[in-house]
Design a protein around this motif. Structure first.
Motif, PDB file in Angstrom:
ATOM      1  N   HIS A 108     -14.473   3.269   3.245  1.00  0.00           N
ATOM      2  CA  HIS A 108     -14.587   2.377   4.400  1.00  0.00           C
ATOM      3  C   HIS A 108     -13.456   2.591   5.410  1.00  0.00           C
ATOM      4  O   HIS A 108     -13.463   2.003   6.482  1.00  0.00           O
ATOM      5  CB  HIS A 108     -14.590   0.914   3.955  1.00  0.00           C
ATOM      6  CG  HIS A 108     -13.385   0.513   3.150  1.00  0.00           C
ATOM      7  ND1 HIS A 108     -12.160   0.252   3.718  1.00  0.00           N
ATOM      8  CD2 HIS A 108     -13.227   0.344   1.811  1.00  0.00           C
ATOM      9  CE1 HIS A 108     -11.289  -0.061   2.782  1.00  0.00           C
ATOM     10  NE2 HIS A 108     -11.908  -0.017   1.614  1.00  0.00           N
ATOM     11  N   GLU A 109     -12.466   3.446   5.076  1.00  0.00           N
ATOM     12  CA  GLU A 109     -11.310   3.636   5.941  1.00  0.00           C
ATOM     13  C   GLU A 109     -11.489   4.824   6.886  1.00  0.00           C
ATOM     14  O   GLU A 109     -12.351   5.666   6.707  1.00  0.00           O
ATOM     15  CB  GLU A 109     -10.043   3.852   5.116  1.00  0.00           C
ATOM     16  CG  GLU A 109      -9.176   2.610   4.989  1.00  0.00           C
ATOM     17  CD  GLU A 109      -8.533   2.160   6.297  1.00  0.00           C
ATOM     18  OE1 GLU A 109      -8.757   2.801   7.345  1.00  0.00           O
ATOM     19  OE2 GLU A 109      -7.814   1.151   6.271  1.00  0.00           O
ATOM     20  N   MET A 110     -10.608   4.862   7.917  1.00  0.00           N
ATOM     21  CA  MET A 110     -10.523   5.992   8.828  1.00  0.00           C
ATOM     22  C   MET A 110      -9.071   6.423   8.943  1.00  0.00           C
ATOM     23  O   MET A 110      -8.148   5.647   8.668  1.00  0.00           O
ATOM     24  CB  MET A 110     -11.048   5.636  10.224  1.00  0.00           C
ATOM     25  CG  MET A 110     -12.533   5.412  10.301  1.00  0.00           C
ATOM     26  SD  MET A 110     -13.118   5.359  12.028  1.00  0.00           S
ATOM     27  CE  MET A 110     -13.172   7.123  12.418  1.00  0.00           C
ATOM     28  N   THR A 111      -8.881   7.666   9.357  1.00  0.00           N
ATOM     29  CA  THR A 111      -7.538   8.172   9.609  1.00  0.00           C
ATOM     30  C   THR A 111      -7.486   8.740  11.014  1.00  0.00           C
ATOM     31  O   THR A 111      -8.410   9.432  11.453  1.00  0.00           O
ATOM     32  CB  THR A 111      -7.144   9.252   8.578  1.00  0.00           C
ATOM     33  OG1 THR A 111      -5.833   9.737   8.886  1.00  0.00           O
ATOM     34  CG2 THR A 111      -8.115  10.410   8.554  1.00  0.00           C
ATOM     35  N   GLY A 112      -6.418   8.412  11.736  1.00  0.00           N
ATOM     36  CA  GLY A 112      -6.267   8.902  13.099  1.00  0.00           C
ATOM     37  C   GLY A 112      -5.601   7.873  13.990  1.00  0.00           C
ATOM     38  O   GLY A 112      -5.095   6.847  13.525  1.00  0.00           O
ATOM     39  N   TYR A 113      -5.599   8.156  15.280  1.00  0.00           N
ATOM     40  CA  TYR A 113      -4.999   7.238  16.242  1.00  0.00           C
ATOM     41  C   TYR A 113      -5.806   5.943  16.348  1.00  0.00           C
ATOM     42  O   TYR A 113      -7.033   5.950  16.248  1.00  0.00           O
ATOM     43  CB  TYR A 113      -4.965   7.864  17.634  1.00  0.00           C
ATOM     44  CG  TYR A 113      -4.114   9.096  17.792  1.00  0.00           C
ATOM     45  CD1 TYR A 113      -2.729   9.043  17.655  1.00  0.00           C
ATOM     46  CD2 TYR A 113      -4.696  10.318  18.127  1.00  0.00           C
ATOM     47  CE1 TYR A 113      -1.940  10.171  17.830  1.00  0.00           C
ATOM     48  CE2 TYR A 113      -3.917  11.450  18.316  1.00  0.00           C
ATOM     49  CZ  TYR A 113      -2.549  11.387  18.163  1.00  0.00           C
ATOM     50  OH  TYR A 113      -1.774  12.503  18.352  1.00  0.00           O
ATOM     51  N   GLN A 114      -5.096   4.856  16.591  1.00  0.00           N
ATOM     52  CA  GLN A 114      -5.765   3.588  16.873  1.00  0.00           C
ATOM     53  C   GLN A 114      -5.101   2.901  18.068  1.00  0.00           C
ATOM     54  O   GLN A 114      -3.881   2.702  18.079  1.00  0.00           O
ATOM     55  CB  GLN A 114      -5.707   2.643  15.674  1.00  0.00           C
ATOM     56  CG  GLN A 114      -6.437   1.326  15.933  1.00  0.00           C
ATOM     57  CD  GLN A 114      -6.315   0.361  14.768  1.00  0.00           C
ATOM     58  OE1 GLN A 114      -5.813  -0.746  14.912  1.00  0.00           O
ATOM     59  NE2 GLN A 114      -6.776   0.781  13.597  1.00  0.00           N
ATOM     60  N   ALA A 115      -5.918   2.588  19.064  1.00  0.00           N
ATOM     61  CA  ALA A 115      -5.478   1.709  20.148  1.00  0.00           C
ATOM     62  C   ALA A 115      -5.576   0.300  19.586  1.00  0.00           C
ATOM     63  O   ALA A 115      -6.664  -0.272  19.480  1.00  0.00           O
ATOM     64  CB  ALA A 115      -6.362   1.891  21.375  1.00  0.00           C
ATOM     65  N   ASP A 116      -4.452  -0.249  19.198  1.00  0.00           N
ATOM     66  CA  ASP A 116      -4.410  -1.484  18.405  1.00  0.00           C
ATOM     67  C   ASP A 116      -4.732  -2.708  19.259  1.00  0.00           C
ATOM     68  O   ASP A 116      -4.585  -2.709  20.487  1.00  0.00           O
ATOM     69  CB  ASP A 116      -3.022  -1.630  17.780  1.00  0.00           C
ATOM     70  CG  ASP A 116      -3.076  -2.160  16.358  1.00  0.00           C
ATOM     71  OD1 ASP A 116      -4.020  -2.923  16.060  1.00  0.00           O
ATOM     72  OD2 ASP A 116      -2.194  -1.820  15.564  1.00  0.00           O
ATOM     73  N   TRP A 117      -5.171  -3.765  18.547  1.00  0.00           N
ATOM     74  CA  TRP A 117      -5.503  -5.014  19.242  1.00  0.00           C
ATOM     75  C   TRP A 117      -5.368  -6.181  18.278  1.00  0.00           C
ATOM     76  O   TRP A 117      -6.158  -6.340  17.356  1.00  0.00           O
ATOM     77  CB  TRP A 117      -6.924  -4.947  19.805  1.00  0.00           C
ATOM     78  CG  TRP A 117      -7.218  -6.066  20.775  1.00  0.00           C
ATOM     79  CD1 TRP A 117      -8.093  -7.100  20.610  1.00  0.00           C
ATOM     80  CD2 TRP A 117      -6.629  -6.258  22.057  1.00  0.00           C
ATOM     81  NE1 TRP A 117      -8.080  -7.924  21.707  1.00  0.00           N
ATOM     82  CE2 TRP A 117      -7.179  -7.425  22.621  1.00  0.00           C
ATOM     83  CE3 TRP A 117      -5.669  -5.564  22.784  1.00  0.00           C
ATOM     84  CZ2 TRP A 117      -6.807  -7.911  23.870  1.00  0.00           C
ATOM     85  CZ3 TRP A 117      -5.302  -6.038  24.027  1.00  0.00           C
ATOM     86  CH2 TRP A 117      -5.876  -7.200  24.559  1.00  0.00           C
ATOM     87  N   GLY A 118      -4.326  -6.995  18.487  1.00  0.00           N
ATOM     88  CA  GLY A 118      -4.109  -8.156  17.647  1.00  0.00           C
ATOM     89  C   GLY A 118      -2.679  -8.646  17.793  1.00  0.00           C
ATOM     90  O   GLY A 118      -1.822  -7.971  18.380  1.00  0.00           O
ATOM     91  N   GLU A 119      -2.413  -9.811  17.260  1.00  0.00           N
ATOM     92  CA  GLU A 119      -1.093 -10.431  17.365  1.00  0.00           C
ATOM     93  C   GLU A 119       0.000  -9.481  16.887  1.00  0.00           C
ATOM     94  O   GLU A 119      -0.102  -8.889  15.796  1.00  0.00           O
ATOM     95  CB  GLU A 119      -1.051 -11.717  16.534  1.00  0.00           C
ATOM     96  CG  GLU A 119       0.125 -12.612  16.821  1.00  0.00           C
ATOM     97  CD  GLU A 119       0.043 -13.245  18.209  1.00  0.00           C
ATOM     98  OE1 GLU A 119       1.098 -13.302  18.883  1.00  0.00           O
ATOM     99  OE2 GLU A 119      -1.060 -13.677  18.610  1.00  0.00           O
ATOM    100  N   ASN A 120       1.035  -9.316  17.702  1.00  0.00           N
ATOM    101  CA  ASN A 120       2.161  -8.419  17.446  1.00  0.00           C
ATOM    102  C   ASN A 120       1.819  -6.933  17.572  1.00  0.00           C
ATOM    103  O   ASN A 120       2.700  -6.076  17.384  1.00  0.00           O
ATOM    104  CB  ASN A 120       2.780  -8.665  16.064  1.00  0.00           C
ATOM    105  CG  ASN A 120       3.300 -10.070  15.904  1.00  0.00           C
ATOM    106  OD1 ASN A 120       3.903 -10.632  16.826  1.00  0.00           O
ATOM    107  ND2 ASN A 120       3.075 -10.665  14.742  1.00  0.00           N
TER     108      ASN A 120
END
Length: 215
Positions: A108-120
């Motif tokens: 269920h996981e992925m590896t790579g860049y993530q444009a993050d979105w969430g508290e902190n």
């Protein structure tokens, strides 16, 4: 003659329909109605609601990270979309994967860049299941003036020749140049809902403009 004319008319309608997916913003990655071009747990985690891709739950804790992923890979591009994250119990987090791949373990996981979105983590760049760290983040006080919590935000991701830029609601939050030549600059795009919270992420108006790589 009538048959040939009808056939040409039908082909013309198909062409016009295909062209309607292309705009000045780029090509639509989501048609607003189906999961065409995407793959993931569409039986439980991901659903389509009123022209949006929606993942997670506000009623039950999301058991683990989960991703809805494009069925093809992309290299250099400008990606634009709108994102909304809601929830108030547990770890409330999401993000947009890019230049990424699915893992076999856990599947269920992925590896790579993530444009993050969430508290902190608002509009920061994270390296998911690889270096496992935030690569670069905006000023925490400044970014809170730019975002709209529990509401729609315009997110733009630009990736070109290892140069990654993130923009939220028209404000640049990340300007990053990859220094490791072993890090792939192509891969799948995915929407994440993070495990560990009663949270729901919605995305809509997803457009990609592919860029020609420098020779």
């Amino acid at each position: 003659m009538r048959t040939s004319t009808a056939r040409l008319f039908f082909i013309g309608l198909i062409f016009i329909g295909c062209q309607s997916q292309d705009t000045s913003e780029g090509r639509a990655l989501f048609d607003g109605k189906t999961f065409q071009g995407w793959e993931g747990d569409t039986l439980k985690t991901w659903r389509i609601l009123e022209g949006m891709l929606v993942g997670g739950s506000l009623e039950e804790t999301v058991p683990h990270n989960d991703f809805l992923v494009t069925d093809r890979e992309y290299g250099d591009f400008i990606l634009r979309l709108q994102i909304k994250l809601t929830g108030d119990e547990g770890f409330i987090n999401s993000g947009i994967q890019f230049h990424s791949q699915r893992l076999n373990d856990p599947a269920h996981e992925m590896t790579g860049y993530q444009a993050d979105w969430g508290e902190n983590y608002w509009a920061s760049l994270y390296d998911e299941s690889r270096r496992n760290k935030t690569l670069i983040a905006p000023d925490s006080a400044q970014v809170l003036q730019w975002i709209k919590k529990d509401d729609w935000n315009d997110y733009q991701i630009q990736a070109e020749n290892g140069h990654i830029q993130l923009f939220i609601n028209g404000h640049q939050t990340v300007d990053y140049i990859e220094s490791d030549p072993a890090i792939p600059q192509f891969g799948r795009i995915g929407v994440q809902i993070h495990g560990g919270g009663k949270a729901e992420v919605s995305v809509r108006d997803i457009f990609i403009k592919e860029l020609k790589q420098n020779q």
